[in-house]
Write a protein that holds these residues in place. Structure first.
Motif, short mmCIF file in Angstrom:
data_model
loop_
_atom_site.label_atom_id
_atom_site.label_comp_id
_atom_site.label_asym_id
_atom_site.label_seq_id
_atom_site.Cartn_x
_atom_site.Cartn_y
_atom_site.Cartn_z
N PRO A 66 0.24 -1.40 0.05
CA PRO A 66 0.09 0.00 0.08
C PRO A 66 1.02 0.72 0.34
N GLU A 67 0.61 2.64 -0.71
CA GLU A 67 0.77 3.59 -0.39
C GLU A 67 0.36 4.42 0.07
N CYS A 68 -0.23 5.73 0.71
CA CYS A 68 -0.78 6.59 0.68
C CYS A 68 -0.30 7.75 1.02
N PRO A 69 -0.41 9.01 0.14
CA PRO A 69 0.44 9.92 0.13
C PRO A 69 0.09 11.37 0.79
N ASN A 70 -1.04 10.59 0.58
CA ASN A 70 -1.75 11.84 1.67
C ASN A 70 -3.40 11.40 2.25
N SER A 71 -4.15 12.70 3.49
CA SER A 71 -5.35 11.71 3.41
C SER A 71 -6.67 11.47 2.65
N SER A 72 -6.70 12.08 1.12
CA SER A 72 -7.58 11.91 0.63
C SER A 72 -6.84 10.48 -0.52
N HIS A 73 -5.84 9.99 -0.60
CA HIS A 73 -5.20 9.22 -1.59
C HIS A 73 -4.77 7.92 -1.14
#
Lengths: 114, 111
Positions: A66-73
């Motif tokens: 997984p990858e979560c660059p910011n709270s929206s993506h």
């Protein structure tokens, strides 16, 4: 665009391919999740992110990244998958990670591994 | 014993009938109870959200929680073909815990 959107809707990949699933939420939530949904099984929680920090990895094989660059993506990178990984992959978001914060789901990516 | 038990169905009822969907659970600390509806080729959508015991009504839908029996129900009155979907129960303690889902019950409303 409102709610939780996932792309692509359908994905067919071979066991040696590398692909990525994408999720975007427009609800202003702080938590995002990946779930796996297989026939006749309860939803299986895979990963949890809170304020873009991973807080849970539910013993998921490393072929899922997984990858979560910011709270929206939120992304789910896939490589060297197995046929048993074929399933509906659902992204969800919630205001907090507490159990009383209901989940809002996207429509999922139907993944077929050949 | 599984944490949440839900009969997968399918359940077929004629249009206009009252539908009763149920889940049982083992964890007496659960306090928050949810029902999600999932149409074919769609993600689950939150239908009902209740806290602790009692009833909650929203239009044709009533959610009922009996904590003493560890049993929750969803009633659908005047069922319509558009109610045909899979219904998932879900619950949590409400603290730093996960939401636990049932397997879902497939419901068919026959015109």
């Amino acid at each position: 665009e409102t709610g939780v959107t996932q792309t692509p809707r359908h994905l067919v990949m071979g066991m040696t391919n590398k692909k990525s699933l994408k999720c975007e939420q427009h609800l202003g939530h702080n938590a995002m999740y990946w779930y796996k949904q297989s026939a006749k099984k309860p939803l299986e929680l895979m990963f949890v992110y809170n304020f873009k920090e991973q807080t849970e990895n539910n013993s998921v094989p490393s072929r899922f990244s997984p990858e979560c660059p910011n709270s929206s993506h939120l992304f789910l990178h896939l490589h060297t998958l197995q046929p048993e990984d074929s399933a509906l992959y659902l992204c969800a978001s919630s205001q907090t990670t507490r159990g009383n914060s209901p989940l809002h789901f996207g429509n999922g990516t139907r993944l077929t591994v050949t | 014993q599984k944490e949440v038990e839900q009969d997968p169905g399918p359940l077929s009822v004629p249009e206009g009938a009252i539908v009763s969907l149920n889940c049982t659970y083992s964890n007496s600390a659960f306090q928050y109870f949810m029902w999600y509806r999932q149409y074919s080729r769609k993600g689950p959508e939150l239908l009902m959200y209740t806290y602790s015991s009692g009833n909650k009504e929203d239009g044709r839908f009533t959610a009922q929680v009996d904590k003493s029996s560890k049993y929750i129900s969803l009633f659908i009155r005047d069922s319509q073909p558009s109610d045909s979907a899979t219904y998932l129960c879900a619950m949590s303690e409400g603290r730093d815990d996960k939401i636990i889902f049932g397997k879902g019950t497939r419901l068919h409303i026959l015109p």
